[in-house]
Design an enzyme around this catalytic site. Structure first.
Site, short mmCIF file in Angstrom:
data_model
loop_
_atom_site.label_atom_id
_atom_site.label_comp_id
_atom_site.label_asym_id
_atom_site.label_seq_id
_atom_site.Cartn_x
_atom_site.Cartn_y
_atom_site.Cartn_z
N LEU A 54 -4.81 -6.84 -7.37
CA LEU A 54 -4.37 -7.86 -8.33
C LEU A 54 -5.50 -8.66 -8.98
O LEU A 54 -5.22 -9.58 -9.75
CB LEU A 54 -3.38 -8.81 -7.65
CG LEU A 54 -2.07 -8.14 -7.21
CD1 LEU A 54 -1.13 -9.15 -6.56
CD2 LEU A 54 -1.37 -7.45 -8.37
N HIS A 105 -0.40 1.23 -13.54
CA HIS A 105 0.39 0.07 -13.97
C HIS A 105 1.85 0.49 -14.04
O HIS A 105 2.16 1.55 -14.61
CB HIS A 105 -0.10 -0.41 -15.35
CG HIS A 105 0.57 -1.67 -15.78
ND1 HIS A 105 0.21 -2.90 -15.27
CD2 HIS A 105 1.60 -1.89 -16.62
CE1 HIS A 105 1.00 -3.84 -15.79
NE2 HIS A 105 1.85 -3.25 -16.62
N GLU A 127 5.16 6.87 -9.54
CA GLU A 127 3.78 6.54 -9.13
C GLU A 127 3.35 7.41 -7.96
O GLU A 127 2.27 8.01 -7.97
CB GLU A 127 3.69 5.07 -8.73
CG GLU A 127 3.98 4.11 -9.86
CD GLU A 127 3.74 2.65 -9.48
OE1 GLU A 127 2.82 2.37 -8.71
OE2 GLU A 127 4.50 1.79 -9.94
N GLY A 131 0.78 -1.24 0.00
CA GLY A 131 0.00 0.00 0.00
C GLY A 131 0.80 1.28 0.00
O GLY A 131 0.35 2.29 0.52
N ASP A 133 -5.55 -4.12 -17.77
CA ASP A 133 -4.69 -3.08 -18.33
C ASP A 133 -5.11 -2.55 -19.70
O ASP A 133 -4.28 -2.13 -20.50
CB ASP A 133 -3.23 -3.58 -18.44
CG ASP A 133 -2.72 -4.09 -17.10
OD1 ASP A 133 -3.11 -3.51 -16.08
OD2 ASP A 133 -1.94 -5.05 -17.09
C1 GRF Z 1 2.59 -0.57 -7.90
O1 GRF Z 1 3.80 -0.71 -8.60
C2 GRF Z 1 1.45 -0.40 -8.87
O2 GRF Z 1 1.80 0.21 -10.06
C3 GRF Z 1 1.05 -1.82 -9.16
O3 GRF Z 1 1.24 -2.50 -7.96
C4 GRF Z 1 2.23 -1.85 -7.16
C5 GRF Z 1 1.60 -1.58 -5.83
O4 GRF Z 1 2.53 -1.12 -4.89
N1 GRF Z 1 -0.26 -1.89 -9.75
P1 GRF Z 1 2.03 -0.55 -3.50
O5 GRF Z 1 1.23 -1.66 -2.80
O6 GRF Z 1 1.19 0.64 -3.76
O7 GRF Z 1 3.27 -0.24 -2.73
#
Ligand code: GRF
Length: 197
Positions: free
Chosen positions: A92, A111, A181, A18, A152
């Site tokens: 997921l 993604h 991100e 998270g 995706d």
């Molecule tokens: C991130 O790299 C996101 O792009 C992908 O899953 C990962 C999640 O990471 N969909 P986190 O749990 O937010 O640290």
């Protein structure tokens, strides 16, 4: 919970640690943000994101596979909590049709690659960065897109890129992408929320 301000109420769906959920939550606390994190939902009972929610007193729920795919319990929960928008942050599973139908054009996903490359089933987390490394690409990045019923494939909203150094490992690539991100996802959510408002 009836709304007590005019911020868009988002539900974050996450399966893991998270770190994006944390960045999104932090941004939501800004006075000028257009959204608030009304709830965090996980499909993994032990997910780090649920501990984060608990320690920050953010309402949070775990829902298992049957609840997601064979009932309307999640949809009812989203309605009862006046959720305006769903944000996937490391979630997921495919989003079930009943949730997609409830939020046309207001479910976002992030993604960790430059879609349409390195997307689809099985392309998540370290698998993505290993594939980018193996291909010898000189750049990677992240993509934020709307969600539809396929992995995706929804309409893209935003991409950001980073260069890959010659000696970068898959985890170095992952770290550079994750920085992008955390920086951009909250801002893009804010932009989409401002249009819903
Ligand atoms: C991130 O790299 C996101 O792009 C992908 O899953 C990962 C999640 O990471 N969909 P986190 O749990 O937010 O640290």
């Amino acid at each position: 919970m009836p709304t007590n301000n005019n911020k868009i109420r988002i539900a974050i769906f996450a399966s893991g640690r998270g770190s994006n959920a944390q960045a999104i939550y932090k941004y939501s606390l800004r006075k000028d943000s257009n959204f608030s994190v009304a709830t965090i939902i996980s499909n993994k009972e032990q997910a780090g994101v649920l501990s984060f929610a608990k320690s920050n007193k953010i309402p949070a729920r775990y829902f298992g596979r049957d609840t997601f795919y064979k009932s309307d319990i999640v949809v009812d929960y989203l309605k009862e909590n006046y959720i305006d928008m769903v944000v996937l942050a490391g979630f997921l599973w495919l989003v079930p049709g009943n949730i997609i139908n409830l939020y046309p054009k207001s479910i976002l996903n992030i993604h960790p690659a430059l879609l349409p490359k390195y997307g689809g089933k099985g392309m998540y987390g370290h698998h993505v960065h290993e594939a980018v490394h193996k291909a010898g690409d000189i750049k990677s990045g992240m993509t934020i897109h709307f969600v539809n019923k396929e992995y995706d494939e929804g309409q893209m909203i935003f991409q950001a890129q980073c260069l890959i150094e010659d000696d970068a490992s898959p985890s170095d690539i992952g770290a550079s992408v994750l920085r992008l991100e955390h920086h951009f996802y909250p801002q893009v959510i804010d932009g989409v929320a401002s249009r819903l408002n």
